[in-house]
Design an enzyme around this catalytic site. Structure first.
Site, PDB file in Angstrom:
ATOM      1  CE1 TYR A  75      -7.314  89.949  27.599  1.00 60.34           C
ATOM      2  CE2 TYR A  75      -9.340  90.663  26.541  1.00 60.34           C
ATOM      3  CZ  TYR A  75      -8.693  89.882  27.485  1.00 60.34           C
ATOM      4  OH  TYR A  75      -9.413  89.085  28.318  1.00 60.34           O
TER       5      TYR A  75
ATOM      6  CG  ASN B  69      -3.588  86.261  13.616  1.00 61.56           C
ATOM      7  OD1 ASN B  69      -2.493  85.968  14.088  1.00 61.56           O
ATOM      8  ND2 ASN B  69      -4.344  87.214  14.128  1.00 61.56           N
TER       9      ASN B  69
ATOM     10  CB  THR C 265      -7.369  92.678  13.200  1.00 59.23           C
ATOM     11  OG1 THR C 265      -6.298  92.592  14.135  1.00 59.23           O
ATOM     12  CG2 THR C 265      -7.119  91.750  12.031  1.00 59.23           C
TER      13      THR C 265
ATOM     14  CB  CYS D 213      -6.214  86.934  16.901  1.00 60.55           C
ATOM     15  SG  CYS D 213      -6.198  88.037  18.304  1.00 60.55           S
TER      16      CYS D 213
ATOM     17  CE  LYS E 130      -3.450  90.485  13.653  1.00 64.80           C
ATOM     18  NZ  LYS E 130      -3.608  91.047  14.935  1.00 64.80           N
TER      19      LYS E 130
ATOM     20  CE1 TYR F 226      -6.204  82.602  22.276  1.00 62.58           C
ATOM     21  CE2 TYR F 226      -7.190  84.060  23.898  1.00 62.58           C
ATOM     22  CZ  TYR F 226      -6.204  83.797  22.963  1.00 62.58           C
ATOM     23  OH  TYR F 226      -5.229  84.726  22.722  1.00 62.58           O
TER      24      TYR F 226
HETATM   25  N1  SAJ Z   1      -3.520  76.513  18.817  1.00 61.79           N
HETATM   26  C1  SAJ Z   1      -3.584  75.171  18.440  1.00 61.79           C
HETATM   27  N2  SAJ Z   1      -2.444  74.592  17.941  1.00 61.79           N
HETATM   28  C2  SAJ Z   1      -1.270  75.272  17.811  1.00 61.79           C
HETATM   29  C3  SAJ Z   1      -1.220  76.631  18.215  1.00 61.79           C
HETATM   30  C4  SAJ Z   1      -2.362  77.231  18.703  1.00 61.79           C
HETATM   31  O1  SAJ Z   1      -4.632  74.516  18.535  1.00 61.79           O
HETATM   32  O2  SAJ Z   1      -0.294  74.671  17.357  1.00 61.79           O
HETATM   33  C5  SAJ Z   1      -4.737  77.186  19.320  1.00 61.79           C
HETATM   34  C6  SAJ Z   1      -4.609  77.655  20.767  1.00 61.79           C
HETATM   35  O3  SAJ Z   1      -4.982  76.632  21.650  1.00 61.79           O
HETATM   36  C7  SAJ Z   1      -5.581  78.829  20.786  1.00 61.79           C
HETATM   37  C8  SAJ Z   1      -5.485  79.402  19.367  1.00 61.79           C
HETATM   38  O4  SAJ Z   1      -4.900  78.379  18.587  1.00 61.79           O
HETATM   39  O5  SAJ Z   1      -6.907  78.381  21.010  1.00 61.79           O
HETATM   40  C9  SAJ Z   1      -4.695  80.667  19.197  1.00 61.79           C
HETATM   41  O6  SAJ Z   1      -3.585  80.731  20.071  1.00 61.79           O
HETATM   42  P1  SAJ Z   1      -2.170  81.376  19.727  1.00 61.79           P
HETATM   43  O7  SAJ Z   1      -1.409  81.392  20.989  1.00 61.79           O
HETATM   44  O8  SAJ Z   1      -1.537  80.691  18.580  1.00 61.79           O
HETATM   45  O9  SAJ Z   1      -2.479  82.852  19.207  1.00 61.79           O
HETATM   46  P2  SAJ Z   1      -3.319  84.093  19.811  1.00 61.79           P
HETATM   47  O10 SAJ Z   1      -4.692  84.072  19.179  1.00 61.79           O
HETATM   48  O11 SAJ Z   1      -3.272  84.181  21.280  1.00 61.79           O
HETATM   49  O12 SAJ Z   1      -2.505  85.337  19.219  1.00 61.79           O
HETATM   50  C10 SAJ Z   1      -2.351  85.472  17.810  1.00 61.79           C
HETATM   51  C11 SAJ Z   1      -0.871  85.727  17.505  1.00 61.79           C
HETATM   52  N3  SAJ Z   1      -0.628  85.580  16.076  1.00 61.79           N
HETATM   53  C12 SAJ Z   1       0.366  84.791  15.598  1.00 61.79           C
HETATM   54  O13 SAJ Z   1       1.081  84.130  16.305  1.00 61.79           O
HETATM   55  C13 SAJ Z   1       0.541  84.801  14.121  1.00 61.79           C
HETATM   56  C14 SAJ Z   1      -0.489  87.121  17.987  1.00 61.79           C
HETATM   57  O14 SAJ Z   1       0.850  87.422  17.594  1.00 61.79           O
HETATM   58  C15 SAJ Z   1      -1.441  88.182  17.419  1.00 61.79           C
HETATM   59  O15 SAJ Z   1      -1.136  89.475  17.856  1.00 61.79           O
HETATM   60  C16 SAJ Z   1      -2.820  87.833  17.911  1.00 61.79           C
HETATM   61  O16 SAJ Z   1      -3.158  86.544  17.380  1.00 61.79           O
HETATM   62  C17 SAJ Z   1      -3.779  88.907  17.432  1.00 61.79           C
HETATM   63  O17 SAJ Z   1      -4.122  89.782  18.236  1.00 61.79           O
HETATM   64  O18 SAJ Z   1      -4.120  88.913  16.237  1.00 61.79           O
END
Ligand code: SAJ
Length: 441
Positions: free
Chosen positions: A15, A211, A122, A261, A207, A332
């Site tokens: 990815y 998260n 990471t 992440c 980093k 996810y």
């Molecule tokens: N989620 C919730 N409630 C929310 C936001 C998200 O339940 O309010 C859940 C989502 O459904 C999902 C999970 O959290 O299952 C994560 O989704 P996400 O869209 O928030 O994040 P990721 O995992 O797709 O990507 C994150 C990002 N990090 C941040 O926003 C701080 C991205 O910028 C990173 O590059 C990525 O992790 C990574 O590779 O570490």
């Protein structure tokens, strides 16, 4: 200024590695994408990709056609090496750094004075200094004097990777000032965001904390949802109204946190400081507990409760007869094909473990080995409950009149606040929204 084009070897073309490699290639560098998986390498050499990400197929196709991007199962001697392999989590919640170590070992024979080595994966704080550098120095070179080594954590959001690769700020955690400058110059090829210089261990912690910030905030929202369910309040309304305050940004509750992440990285901090990481640890547990909560809600609904205004979940419910549950969406998060750490997979296992519940799964984005059904309406036949696991955009267009006629009992459990509950109730559905205490109105 004319920039010198480099040969860049990217280890791990998943990815992060693949879009990064294609991006460098698109700027005229010669990029080699290395992966142990021959299928991925063959696909790449044919200009094809094996993951779903907007715009990536075209970028890769063009890069392959230009001759600037190639796939290989072995590293090649290059000017720069970028390690972008996965760092999964072990059973005991510590980081599994085997792929990072193997990638570092693999480049040792090729290293020469002046080469750049970047770790994008990471990792727990200290990985560059304590693990990467000693491996690189097996080459006989001094990492501090002869190489330019840095941790540049990837921070792009799946679904928006190509935009964020270019526009996000990028942290460059160098072993020393010279490393920072050399790596900054490399990424200047395509990063338009700021290139922020620091040391490697600070970069690693940044980093993880980004998260973790999300994870802790999502845990707070999930805790609010559980409290609101008990108190007869709508958590979604609380969040919407509270967020009108200029300094409040409550996150959204849901069936749990997935992805490789946010559901993983906080553990890399806990690993280093288990006693001090109290909030971080508790947040992980809170979010990991959500699939079980959704299971409990489902069992209550299958027993015909909530329809009469009942609030809260009793201790234990046992089904009076076998029932079918249809789960819509198992990735996810919406509109992607990634199922890594998806809480919906956990939910499926929990429901399957219940006596007398059969589970059907429909997800047009996910691999068919996870999505048992190929037609949503056929899948709804005889179902006593539909659970919305992930709000893929297409689920906004579900024909509920047709669905209602097909279902055995018209129960809907929305874990994402995605559907119009009032409309569904008017249609005769027994609609329940996660985090909303009162099933009425
Ligand atoms: N989620 C919730 N409630 C929310 C936001 C998200 O339940 O309010 C859940 C989502 O459904 C999902 C999970 O959290 O299952 C994560 O989704 P996400 O869209 O928030 O994040 P990721 O995992 O797709 O990507 C994150 C990002 N990090 C941040 O926003 C701080 C991205 O910028 C990173 O590059 C990525 O992790 C990574 O590779 O570490």
């Amino acid at each position: 200024m004319v920039r010198i084009k480099k040969s860049i070897c990217i280890l791990g073309i998943g990815y992060i590695g693949l879009p990064t490699a294609a991006m460098f290639a698109s700027k005229g560098h010669r990029a080699i994408g290395v992966d142990l998986n021959e299928k991925i390498v063959d696909a790449l050499n044919n200009g094809k990709i094996t993951i779903e990400e907007p715009g990536l197929d075209e970028l890769v196709r063009t890069a392959i056609a230009s001759g600037n991007l190639k796939g290989s199962t072995q590293p090649l001697a290059s000017d720069a090496y970028i390690i972008a392999v996965g760092t999964p989590i072990n059973e005991d919640k510590t980081a599994d750094l085997r792929a990072v170590k193997a990638a570092a070992e693999a480049i040792v024979p090729y290293l020469k004075k002046g080469d750049i080595v970047v770790l994008e994966s990471t990792c727990p704080p200290g990985t560059v200094t304590d693990i990467l550098v000693p491996i690189l120095e097996k080459s006989g070179l001094d990492a501090d004097k002869d190489l330019f080594v840095a941790h540049c954590p990837e921070r792009v959001l799946p679904g928006k990777i190509l935009t964020e690769l270019v526009e996000n700020n990028k942290i460059i955690g160098g072993l020393n000032k010279a490393s920072c400058e050399a790596v900054k110059e490399l990424y200047t090829s395509f990063v338009k965001g700021g290139l922020i210089l620091t040391d490697a261990t600070t970069a690693e912690m940044c980093k993880l904390m980004e998260n973790t910030f999300r994870d802790v905030n999502i845990a707070l929202a999930n805790e609010l949802a559980l409290i609101c369910e008990k108190l007869g309040i709508n958590a979604w309304e609380v969040i919407e109204l509270s967020n009108k305050h200029p300094r409040v940004n409550l996150h959204s509750p849901g069936p749990g946190v997935g992805g490789h992440c946010i559901a993983v990285d906080p553990w890399f901090i806990v690993e280093k400081q288990p006693v001090l990481s109290k909030i971080i640890h508790l947040s992980r547990e809170t979010n990991d507990g959500m699939p079980a909560h959704v299971r409990d809600l489902a069992v209550v609904m299958l027993n015909g409760r909530f329809a009469d205004g009942t609030q809260g979940i009793p201790e234990k419910e046992i089904l009076s007869e076998p029932k079918k549950v249809l789960i819509l969406g198992i990735t996810y998060k919406p509109n992607i094909d990634d199922i890594r750490e998806s809480p919906i997979l956990k939910l499926i296992d929990l429901l399957k473990a219940e006596e007398d519940i059969s589970v059907a799964v429909y997800d047009h984005h996910a691999d068919t080995k996870y999505s048992s059904e190929i037609d949503l309406y056929k899948a709804a036949e005889g179902a006593s409950l539909i659970i919305l696991g992930v709000n893929h955009s297409e689920f906004a267009d579900v024909d509920f009149t047709r669905i209602k006629a097909l279902m055995k009992e018209p129960n809907i459990l929305d874990t994402r606040n995605f559907w119009d509950g009032r409309k569904l109730k008017n249609m005769g559905f027994n609609y329940y929204l996660l985090g909303k205490g009162s099933p009425e109105d």
